[in-house]
Design a protein around this motif. Structure first.
Motif, mmCIF file in Angstrom:
data_model
loop_
_atom_site.group_PDB
_atom_site.id
_atom_site.type_symbol
_atom_site.label_atom_id
_atom_site.label_comp_id
_atom_site.label_asym_id
_atom_site.label_seq_id
_atom_site.Cartn_x
_atom_site.Cartn_y
_atom_site.Cartn_z
ATOM 1 N N SER A 89 0.840 -1.193 0.000
ATOM 2 C CA SER A 89 0.000 0.000 0.000
ATOM 3 C C SER A 89 0.875 1.244 0.000
ATOM 4 N N ALA A 90 0.402 2.267 -0.696
ATOM 5 C CA ALA A 90 1.161 3.506 -0.855
ATOM 6 C C ALA A 90 0.718 4.513 0.196
ATOM 7 N N TYR A 91 1.576 4.757 1.179
ATOM 8 C CA TYR A 91 1.291 5.724 2.241
ATOM 9 C C TYR A 91 2.041 7.011 1.902
ATOM 10 N N ASN A 146 -13.460 -5.375 2.454
ATOM 11 C CA ASN A 146 -13.320 -6.198 3.660
ATOM 12 C C ASN A 146 -11.889 -6.204 4.177
ATOM 13 N N VAL A 147 -10.917 -6.274 3.278
ATOM 14 C CA VAL A 147 -9.502 -6.260 3.689
ATOM 15 C C VAL A 147 -9.197 -4.971 4.428
ATOM 16 N N TRP A 148 -9.558 -3.843 3.827
ATOM 17 C CA TRP A 148 -9.248 -2.564 4.463
ATOM 18 C C TRP A 148 -10.038 -2.378 5.761
ATOM 19 N N GLY A 149 -11.264 -2.890 5.810
ATOM 20 C CA GLY A 149 -12.044 -2.829 7.051
ATOM 21 C C GLY A 149 -11.401 -3.647 8.154
ATOM 22 N N TYR A 155 -8.699 3.347 2.834
ATOM 23 C CA TYR A 155 -8.096 2.825 1.608
ATOM 24 C C TYR A 155 -6.950 3.705 1.117
ATOM 25 N N MET A 156 -5.905 3.045 0.656
ATOM 26 C CA MET A 156 -4.785 3.691 -0.030
ATOM 27 C C MET A 156 -4.558 2.928 -1.325
ATOM 28 N N PRO A 157 -3.975 3.559 -2.333
ATOM 29 C CA PRO A 157 -3.633 2.792 -3.535
ATOM 30 C C PRO A 157 -2.809 1.575 -3.129
#
Length: 192
Positions: A89-91, A146-149, A155-157
């Motif tokens: 994930s891009a932070y 669901n993954v991000w939850g 959500y991030m790219p």
């Protein structure tokens, strides 16, 4: 073994970025996205996070029965092969969204070029790891939600990869590194 595989992967991608993109700092870090208390787990910004999101048992192509030769006194547990699902994930800071998309593209391009890691093409790979095979996971928007939850993050790219065939056997534990919780001073030592 999971840590060894993922830390090697981080080193490989960072080295690739240093050579191809001429960056001096590590852009990829092995990290959770949020801590258990809900706070942000990342120090700094403008990083690609590698986060383990699932471990599953490989059920295809392996004989999972135990090996036993009673007359020789040998009773060996079967090897266990697992697949890992990892999230890149891009932070990146708020005004740097285009750069986050570029770095996710760089991750995809990296695995398009090198989808299998072994000791020949990756000398720093742990000797206990025979091979790692990477394939991009195709998941629906609902599954991604669901993954991000589950991660407790916004959500991030990102992109998810499945790492196939990490094999465990009875030689896996080589050392234990306990946490240092309190350091005693030398003044407490009795010299009698």
């Amino acid at each position: 073994m999971i840590y060894e595989a993922l830390s090697c992967l981080v080193d490989e991608i960072n080295e690739h970025f240093r050579i191809r993109l001429k960056v001096s700092e590590d852009k990829v870090i092995l990290s959770a996205i949020v801590n258990q208390d809900g706070s942000i787990a990342i120090q700094g910004e403008n990083k690609i996070l590698l986060t383990l999101i699932n471990i599953e048992k490989e059920t295809v192509g392996r004989n999972n029965s135990s090996f036993s030769v009673a007359s020789l006194g040998i009773n060996k547990s079967p090897v266990l092969t697992v697949n890992l699902h990892v999230l890149f994930s891009a932070y990146f800071s708020n005004g740097n969204y285009p750069e986050s998309l570029r770095f996710i593209s760089f991750i995809i391009a990296f695995f398009q070029q090198k989808s299998a890691f072994n000791r020949v093409n990756t000398p720093r790979l742990d000797p206990e790891i025979d091979k790692l095979i990477f394939e991009m996971a195709s998941i629906s928007p609902e599954q991604l939600n669901n993954v991000w939850g589950c991660l407790g993050a916004k959500y991030m790219p990102s992109v998810i990869y499945k790492i196939r065939m990490l094999t465990y056997n009875n030689n896996i534990i080589r050392e234990i590194r306990p946490l240092v919780s309190d350091v005693e001073s030398d003044n407490n030592i009795d010299n009698s």
